[in-house]
Design a protein around this motif. Structure first.
Motif, short mmCIF file in Angstrom:
data_model
loop_
_atom_site.label_atom_id
_atom_site.label_comp_id
_atom_site.label_asym_id
_atom_site.label_seq_id
_atom_site.Cartn_x
_atom_site.Cartn_y
_atom_site.Cartn_z
N THR A 242 -9.07 -33.11 -21.34
CA THR A 242 -8.08 -32.20 -20.79
C THR A 242 -8.03 -30.90 -21.57
O THR A 242 -8.80 -30.69 -22.51
CB THR A 242 -6.70 -32.91 -20.75
N ASN A 243 -7.11 -30.04 -21.17
CA ASN A 243 -7.08 -28.70 -21.76
C ASN A 243 -6.23 -28.69 -23.02
O ASN A 243 -5.37 -29.55 -23.25
CB ASN A 243 -6.56 -27.71 -20.71
N LEU A 244 -6.47 -27.68 -23.83
CA LEU A 244 -5.78 -27.52 -25.11
C LEU A 244 -4.27 -27.49 -24.99
O LEU A 244 -3.55 -27.98 -25.84
CB LEU A 244 -6.22 -26.19 -25.75
N VAL A 245 -3.79 -26.89 -23.88
CA VAL A 245 -2.36 -26.67 -23.73
C VAL A 245 -1.57 -27.98 -23.74
O VAL A 245 -0.48 -28.06 -24.27
CB VAL A 245 -2.07 -25.90 -22.41
N VAL A 246 -2.15 -29.03 -23.17
CA VAL A 246 -1.36 -30.25 -22.97
C VAL A 246 -1.78 -31.43 -23.84
O VAL A 246 -1.19 -32.49 -23.75
CB VAL A 246 -1.38 -30.71 -21.49
N GLN A 247 -2.78 -31.25 -24.69
CA GLN A 247 -3.30 -32.42 -25.41
C GLN A 247 -2.22 -33.17 -26.18
O GLN A 247 -2.10 -34.39 -26.10
CB GLN A 247 -4.43 -32.01 -26.35
N ASN A 248 -1.44 -32.45 -26.94
CA ASN A 248 -0.42 -33.10 -27.76
C ASN A 248 0.64 -33.80 -26.90
O ASN A 248 1.00 -34.96 -27.15
CB ASN A 248 0.21 -32.04 -28.68
N PHE A 249 1.13 -33.10 -25.91
CA PHE A 249 2.16 -33.65 -25.03
C PHE A 249 1.65 -34.89 -24.30
O PHE A 249 2.31 -35.93 -24.23
CB PHE A 249 2.60 -32.55 -24.05
N ALA A 250 0.42 -34.79 -23.76
CA ALA A 250 -0.15 -35.92 -23.01
C ALA A 250 -0.33 -37.14 -23.91
O ALA A 250 -0.07 -38.28 -23.50
CB ALA A 250 -1.48 -35.53 -22.37
N ALA A 251 -0.75 -36.91 -25.15
CA ALA A 251 -0.93 -38.04 -26.08
C ALA A 251 0.41 -38.71 -26.37
O ALA A 251 0.50 -39.94 -26.43
CB ALA A 251 -1.58 -37.56 -27.37
N ASN A 252 1.46 -37.91 -26.52
CA ASN A 252 2.78 -38.50 -26.78
C ASN A 252 3.32 -39.26 -25.56
O ASN A 252 3.92 -40.33 -25.71
CB ASN A 252 3.78 -37.41 -27.20
N VAL A 253 3.08 -38.72 -24.38
CA VAL A 253 3.50 -39.44 -23.16
C VAL A 253 2.76 -40.78 -23.07
O VAL A 253 3.35 -41.83 -22.78
CB VAL A 253 3.29 -38.58 -21.90
N ALA A 254 1.45 -40.75 -23.33
CA ALA A 254 0.67 -42.00 -23.29
C ALA A 254 1.27 -43.03 -24.25
O ALA A 254 1.44 -44.20 -23.90
CB ALA A 254 -0.79 -41.72 -23.64
N LEU A 255 1.60 -42.60 -25.45
CA LEU A 255 2.19 -43.52 -26.44
C LEU A 255 3.53 -44.07 -25.94
O LEU A 255 3.80 -45.26 -26.07
CB LEU A 255 2.38 -42.81 -27.78
#
Ligand code: 3NM
Ligand code: MG
Length: 491
Positions: A242-255
């Motif tokens: 995915t794109n740089l903008v959402v990597q951190n947010f997406a990883a936290n949602v996955a967790l």
């Protein structure tokens, strides 16, 4: 063929139920609404008349990929070559029906007690119809009214006797207003119903398509806790390219939803990661030629490992580079789920038909959106999720809407992308039904947003984000502890 017993329609041609409507039109509408099995029940017509009606019904059900079963009249089923029969306790013996139909046809049996249910399994029944749940004007000679708790007792006995895998529906006085209570009240600890069988709730309805859609929504909603708990139990890998903008947010949602995130855009890793039993998200947020090669290679690796891939064609209609990128990906492999907003889904839909660009500002009505998702789902043989204030989800056969969510989701970057991540976790953990997995992810996501927005300290998009993560986490935790009360807000 794996049969989906979710919404099982039993027909009735008597004026008291059917009114002055035409049975074939009612069944056609019910199939459009999402009925998953049709049983033709006609006790009185002459054989040749029954055969004529059954033939018409069979053409219809075949065009929707739904099995047609005949109540009681094995000779009619043999003559038209439909998928099977349903027999009651006073009808033909199961073994005799099996001889006439052969080993591959479906034989369903009515059971009103543990003993009847277990002996039907031993005699080779393919599924059970349990009842009578509630007394019903449709069938006045029913033997015993067992209620949801009686159904639960039978399901528990089946499980204890080693028959936990036989599909079961229940019948008698079931309709959209009691469906959720019947499903919840009839579940035994290790075995729940696979669906609901109804006559009047659909046949006597003013709008049989809407009635069928309503029932299907209830049955699928009842499965959501299983999906959410499965993610928590299995901790599937959610591999996001995915794109740089959402990597951190997406990883936290996955967790928070219980998955194990990995944010790797390097395709050489994909084959190894695909073998770990998770799912892949391909998010086109920032496309580059090198990125696209990586995506296509990873898609092939996940297809080869038979693991689900979610396509999030971000901005698909915005530029010719992106339109071509979508085409490249569609030509490189298959997707379990394609998720996007209206213009993205329109672009993906048009991409394989014409090269024409689409108007991203056009606004479709909900029925038009429903037709769009169904058409793309059929075209691509996958689940399609079209997001918006009302989300539309289809696998080409079943089309549902979800109305959960909150305006704050539109004010924070990357929420759409993280919905793709959520759906990937659900699809990885609940492989038996990607549509149910997608609905579960969409409802959980939308409800978490609503619950977060209602918190006292949430005053805008900034305070919303951590509260949203908390609610996702809280929903997962409660569900794993057996508490699904949050689902009461699903709509
Ligand atoms: N079989 P409705 S009850 C066909 O208990 C049938 O075996 C039953 O009709 C059983 O959905 C029933 O309109 C009729 O209540 C169910
Ligand atoms: Mg019968």
């Amino acid at each position: 063929m794996a049969v989906d017993y979710s919404v099982y329609l039993v027909t009735d041609s008597t004026p008291a139920i059917l009114g002055d409507k035409d049975l074939i039109s009612v069944v056609e509408a019910s199939l459009r609404g999402g009925v998953t099995v049709v049983q033709y029940r006609d006790k009185h017509s002459a054989k040749e008349d029954a055969v004529a009606v059954a033939k018409k019904l069979h053409q219809l059900t075949q065009s929707h990929g739904v099995p047609l079963l005949i109540n009681d009249r094995v000779d009619v089923a043999v003559e038209i070559g439909c998928e099977g029969v349903h027999i009651g306790q006073d009808d033909m013996e199961i073994q005799q029906a099996r001889k006439l139909l052969g080993p591959n046809k479906i034989i369903g049996v009515t059971a009103g007690s543990k003993e009847e249910a277990i002996s039907a399994c031993q005699a080779g029944a393919d599924y059970l119809g349990l009842g009578t749940v509630y007394s019903t004007a449709t069938k006045k000679d029913t033997k015993s009214i067992i209620g949801p708790s009686g159904v639960a007792d039978i399901l528990a006995a089946l499980d204890a006797a080693g028959h936990s895998s036989i599909p079961a529906v229940c019948i008698g006085g079931v309709n959209a207003s009691n469906a959720s209570a019947v499903l919840a009240g009839s579940a035994s600890p290790h075995k729940a119903l696979d669906g609901l069988a109804v006559v009047s709730a659909i046949i006597a309805a003013a709008d049989p398509a809407a009635a069928s859609r309503d029932l299907l929504g209830k049955v699928i909603t009842a499965k959501i806790p299983d999906v959410v708990a499965a993610v928590g139990r299995k901790t599937p890998l959610s591999h996001n390219m995915t794109n740089l903008v959402v990597q951190n947010f997406a990883a936290n949602v996955a967790l928070c939803v219980g998955a194990s995130p990995i944010m790797s855009n390097y395709a050489e890793e994909a084959a190894d990661l695909a073998r770990l039993g998770g799912a892949l998200v391909l998010n086109m947020g920032t496309v580059t030629p090198e990125g696209l090669n990586n995506y296509a290679q990873a898609l092939k690796a996940y297809n080869q490992a038979r693991r689900p891939v979610v396509l999030d064609p971000v901005g698909a209609g915005a530029t010719s580079v992106r339109r071509e990128a979508v085409q490249t990906l569609l030509a490189s492999g298959t997707f379990a789920v394609i998720k996007g907003n209206q213009s993205e889904i329109q672009t993906v839909h048009g991409a394989s038909v014409t090269q024409r660009g689409v108007d991203s500002s056009s606004s479709l009505t909900i029925p038009q959106r429903a037709r769009l998702v169904r058409s793309l789902a059929r075209q691509r043989r996958c689940v399609v999720l079209l997001t918006g204030p009302t989300d539309l989800i289809s696998d080409g056969r079943r089309t549902l809407r979800v109305d959960n969510g909150h305006g704050y989701l539109g004010m924070v970057t990357g929420t759409g992308c993280t919905l793709g991540t959520t759906v990937s976790a659900m699809a990885a953990a609940y492989e038996q039904d990607a549509l149910v997995a997608t609905v579960a992810g969409t409802v959980m996501f939308g409800l978490a947003a609503e619950m977060a927005a209602q918190r006292d300290h949430v005053r805008g998009p900034g305070s919303f984000v951590p509260a949203f993560l908390d609610e996702l986490f809280g929903i997962r935790k409660a569900t794993m502890e057996g508490d699904s009360t949050w689902l009461a807000l699903a709509k």
